[in-house]
Enzyme design. Sequence first.
Site, PDB file in Angstrom:
ATOM      1  N   GLU A 207      43.536  29.694  35.818  1.00 46.11           N
ATOM      2  CA  GLU A 207      42.836  29.637  37.085  1.00 46.11           C
ATOM      3  C   GLU A 207      43.499  28.647  37.985  1.00 46.11           C
ATOM      4  O   GLU A 207      42.508  28.119  38.537  1.00 46.11           O
ATOM      5  CB  GLU A 207      41.282  29.454  36.817  1.00 46.11           C
ATOM      6  CG  GLU A 207      40.668  30.913  36.161  1.00 46.11           C
ATOM      7  CD  GLU A 207      39.188  30.546  35.873  1.00 46.11           C
ATOM      8  OE1 GLU A 207      38.468  31.464  36.035  1.00 46.11           O
ATOM      9  OE2 GLU A 207      38.791  29.512  35.092  1.00 46.11           O
TER      10      GLU A 207
HETATM   11  C1  ACM Z   1      39.071  31.008  31.287  1.00 44.01           C
HETATM   12  O1  ACM Z   1      37.969  31.413  30.962  1.00 44.01           O
HETATM   13  N1  ACM Z   1      39.258  30.365  32.267  1.00 44.01           N
HETATM   14  C2  ACM Z   1      40.109  30.731  30.359  1.00 44.01           C
END
Ligand code: ACM
Length: 538
Positions: free
Chosen positions: A346
């Site tokens: 992310e």
């Molecule tokens: C995640 O759940 N951002 C690895």
Amino acid sequence: MPVKQCRTFPRVLGAVLLVAAAGISSVGATAPAAAPAPAAAPRPLGQIVPAPASVAPRGAPYAITAATRIRVDEDSRESRAIGDYLAGVLRPSTGHPLPVVDEDKGRGGILLRLSPRDRALGEEGYRLTSGPGGITLTAQRPAGLFRGVQTLRQQLPAAVEADTVRPGPWTVAGGTITDTPRFAYRGAMLDVSRHFFTVDEVKRYIDQLALYKINKLHLHLSDDQGWRIAIDSWPRLATYGGSTEVGGGPGGHYTKDDYKEIVRYAASRYQEVVPEIDMPGHTNAALASYAELNCDGVAPPLYTGTAVGFSSLCVPKPVTYDFVDDVIRELAALTPGKYLHIGGDEAHSTTHEDYVAFMDRVQPVVAKYGKTVIGWHQLTGARPAEGALAQYWGLDRSSGAEKEQVAAAARAGTKVILSPADRAYLDMKYTKDTKLGLSWAGYVEVQRSYDWNPATLLPGLPESGIAGVEAPLWTETVSESAHIDHMAFPRLPGIAELGWSPAASHDWAAYRERLAQQGPRFEALGIGFYRSPQVPWR
Ligand code: ACM
């Protein structure tokens, strides 16, 4: 924390009942006709979680009695420690002394035997043979003895987990279990950043994981909401960056001694700690602690919400790599295990070009300090270092493109840890009525969590490209051990079974029966689990 739901038996009465019951079960059908029926037959061999690879029931059971000794090779410090651990599990509920003695002292009882020539048992395999004369647990390596001890534990009645004396009898069905794991990497992740968990809370989870033969404890040590590990060269990371958590609570951090204690305790349960510093995104706590880490030189405020994707280390700035080098060096020095997880998920506030450049610079730092990189699977969109592992956290029902990127990386040599969010994420709600947890990956009831095959999750990924499975527990909504209990149990044992048991044994109908039998064990251990209606709890 829930109170243990067990009845207290007076020690003396318990002992009398035990001796009587043990007499009946070990001698066979010699009880007087008028005697009350003996207690229930022992649990059928192999009716445990995870399912063993091979089970051959045979002959009469063994009964642990006041005379039982635990025999170990006293020249092996680890065998002795595992014997002490087993005694520590058995003594409070059985009320028996169960001395741990050298293997040469007598015969029978419970023998823990290291046999380096039993190569087929590998790093973690074991063979358990049980009969009226005793139990022998054989392993090539100490980790195998420890895994076998968990099998022995689960063959005994659930009441063996109680911390007060119970009546028994403490019988183990006769026969042989020969058992080795399907995958070498069988992990559980705890996010100690969104909410901080104390050393004792982490130890409690380690003990729970041990029962299901988990061998990796992945600690998510940094994120936007908190930095949880002391780094001497950048002290404000912990003292300031660790000073809060989601919701604005006090947060906390591990001193180096705290962290070493977690590593030591995990090692005593044959679990390797995999520390994660999430980079270049998920870094607000670090950016708030040191203004110079920000591209604009201005430190943002601490963050206590639950948004993701808004923070990034400053990829072009040289100081970023001084920071990364110092953090990885200090963390690697605290870490006896092989791996260091660098996150990489992310990174929505990092350009793709910067992301690739960052990973190209950071992965060699991990190698320089002697560790192997693990990254979330977005790392496969950059250039994974030789030997790196990628942790797939996309959905099982995800688009082909995301899965194909990871499978292609695996075919090129990057092994994969499977944590599909709509199967293995322990923070997903079970149903719409689950109070804790999130639901962005959907609801994950117990069957959904268990009923998938690692070997077919990513098309084009051969089983040889799979390092194993991991069950992550993110903690935006989880802030105490009772919450961990509710979200991890009973899904964690299912993921553990996917990691350990042979593919051929996979069967929801049979699994849910075995899982139901874990209910009284959870209760005896004080684990406040979710009573899923999908499981026929008694
Ligand atoms: C995640 O759940 N951002 C690895």
